[in-house]
Design an enzyme around this catalytic site. Sequence first.
Site, PDB file in Angstrom:
ATOM      1  N   ASP A  45       0.821  -1.210   0.000  1.00  0.00           N
ATOM      2  CA  ASP A  45       0.000   0.000   0.000  1.00  0.00           C
ATOM      3  C   ASP A  45       0.858   1.264   0.000  1.00  0.00           C
ATOM      4  O   ASP A  45       2.039   1.240   0.377  1.00  0.00           O
ATOM      5  CB  ASP A  45      -0.885   0.031   1.253  1.00  0.00           C
ATOM      6  CG  ASP A  45      -2.024  -0.974   1.190  1.00  0.00           C
ATOM      7  OD1 ASP A  45      -2.067  -1.772   0.231  1.00  0.00           O
ATOM      8  OD2 ASP A  45      -2.869  -0.963   2.105  1.00  0.00           O
ATOM      9  N   HIS A  96      -5.899   2.930  -4.208  1.00  0.00           N
ATOM     10  CA  HIS A  96      -5.853   3.221  -2.764  1.00  0.00           C
ATOM     11  C   HIS A  96      -6.252   4.682  -2.518  1.00  0.00           C
ATOM     12  O   HIS A  96      -5.689   5.356  -1.642  1.00  0.00           O
ATOM     13  CB  HIS A  96      -4.427   2.962  -2.267  1.00  0.00           C
ATOM     14  CG  HIS A  96      -4.326   2.715  -0.789  1.00  0.00           C
ATOM     15  ND1 HIS A  96      -5.157   1.854  -0.104  1.00  0.00           N
ATOM     16  CD2 HIS A  96      -3.463   3.211   0.144  1.00  0.00           C
ATOM     17  CE1 HIS A  96      -4.805   1.815   1.171  1.00  0.00           C
ATOM     18  NE2 HIS A  96      -3.802   2.647   1.355  1.00  0.00           N
ATOM     19  N   HIS A 100      -4.387   9.717   0.586  1.00  0.00           N
ATOM     20  CA  HIS A 100      -4.538   8.732   1.657  1.00  0.00           C
ATOM     21  C   HIS A 100      -5.383   9.310   2.788  1.00  0.00           C
ATOM     22  O   HIS A 100      -4.881   9.823   3.784  1.00  0.00           O
ATOM     23  CB  HIS A 100      -3.161   8.309   2.178  1.00  0.00           C
ATOM     24  CG  HIS A 100      -3.176   6.997   2.905  1.00  0.00           C
ATOM     25  ND1 HIS A 100      -3.639   6.882   4.190  1.00  0.00           N
ATOM     26  CD2 HIS A 100      -2.804   5.755   2.526  1.00  0.00           C
ATOM     27  CE1 HIS A 100      -3.531   5.617   4.585  1.00  0.00           C
ATOM     28  NE2 HIS A 100      -3.036   4.912   3.590  1.00  0.00           N
ATOM     29  N   HIS A 189       3.906  -2.169   3.175  1.00  0.00           N
ATOM     30  CA  HIS A 189       3.914  -0.790   2.674  1.00  0.00           C
ATOM     31  C   HIS A 189       5.265  -0.469   2.034  1.00  0.00           C
ATOM     32  O   HIS A 189       6.307  -0.741   2.619  1.00  0.00           O
ATOM     33  CB  HIS A 189       3.637   0.178   3.823  1.00  0.00           C
ATOM     34  CG  HIS A 189       2.307  -0.034   4.493  1.00  0.00           C
ATOM     35  ND1 HIS A 189       2.108  -1.039   5.424  1.00  0.00           N
ATOM     36  CD2 HIS A 189       1.119   0.616   4.351  1.00  0.00           C
ATOM     37  CE1 HIS A 189       0.848  -1.003   5.829  1.00  0.00           C
ATOM     38  NE2 HIS A 189       0.226  -0.014   5.193  1.00  0.00           N
TER      39      HIS A 189
END
Length: 462
Positions: A45, A96, A100, A189
């Site tokens: 991510d 995503h 964020h 990540h």
Amino acid sequence: METLLLWLFYISSFYAFIPGIISRIFGFRVFRKGIGSGQFALTFDDGPDPRFTPRLLDLLQQYDAKATFFVVGAHAERHPELIRRIHEEGHLIGIHNYVHKSNWLMRPSTVRRQIQRTDDIIFAITGERSTYYRPPWGIVNLFDFSKRRQVQIVLWSAMFGDWREKQGSERLAEKMLSRLNPGEVMLLHDRGTTLGADPGAPEHMLVALERTLQEAEIRGLKSIRVDEMIKAAESSPMHRLSFAKRIIVGLWLAWEQVFQFLFQLKTVSQDNPFLHFRLRKYQGQPLMMEGGVMLNKGDKVIELHIDNRQLFELGVHSRSTAQLAIRMIRRMNQDLPLLADMIAADERLMTAKALYGVSMLNRGPEKFGFTIVDLPSGWFARSTKFYLSLLMSVIHPAGGARLKERSEVLVPKMIVMPIQLLLHSKNKIPLDSKVKILERREEDYSVKVVHEAELPSATIVN
């Protein structure tokens, strides 16, 4: 004021908290975990990141591993060369959001624009649309479920806190290796600039990931893309279960994790967990075991528990009772000798007098040296029968029909075996003839069901 706060609480629960709970626990309209015997999924991510993503791609290429990258649209826009490389090297690109930000803090129309804008960026770079979506922090709101036709929401089954530098690569590797199992969807990540993350954390992730990929190679496990895992899951028998049965399975598997944690169960084979066990004191009535050995109240026993996930997968992948019986016999025959070795090497386990478990009625365990005894009538026997009957209706190849046909035999039994008998023989009994008989029956379409008494101990309760 109190009334206003109460209404805000109700609205937020309906909009965000409750959808988050049902998606995490029951997997409602999301994908969290796959199936299969030799594959797991690596997902990354927050990227791409010019510092860490190229090194990550080099590492994946070195081990011939495929992964899924859930990219933040703003980062993808700034680094199109990385998106292009991810795509060209055969990895899957997911969405995503453009920034964020939690979906709990955005209106449905804002989330929709975030997804569309990121998808447009990916399409402009790769020429392909993305239909896989992971909301930031895995947080969904009520209206995210309505996007099912546009995107597949993907969560995860294993998270390691790799955004924190302080745990270091050694501890992170230990956590990753402990969850290196078939079907796992691992969350990692490749960027450390998100709120709450440490900028240098991906450095430790890369070190831990290399150790994990090395171990996966040794175990014969391969990292695949999430879309491949979803395709395999959709073709599995579990996908055909009703939503009600999926809830039962979800609760059952969650209870497995809680039970193992609370009672600190050990596992016979970490690579392919099937039998778990713990040392405890026997609390039942005195009973005579094989070889004239008496088991009394207060004697130490090694209590056996079959892994719920393994049991479920054996059941849903078996075409018939005969095939389930064959698989259960083989697994028991593999793990009991390993358990004997573990007991012989542990002074504490050697204090146990017997192996102990609770099973559905069958005569299979006798072939391994177990004595089968009725459970004393009472609350425990009744509740155990209800639990196992519900379980068998889900995992048995014949489902609930089998319960109606032979409900009188679905009575839980205690199975016990002297430890010394296990250690003496290591329980390697000659199963070839029994397995061949079952295999012939499996091939003979005139014999569609093997008598329940011929099944091994397919259900040892938690």
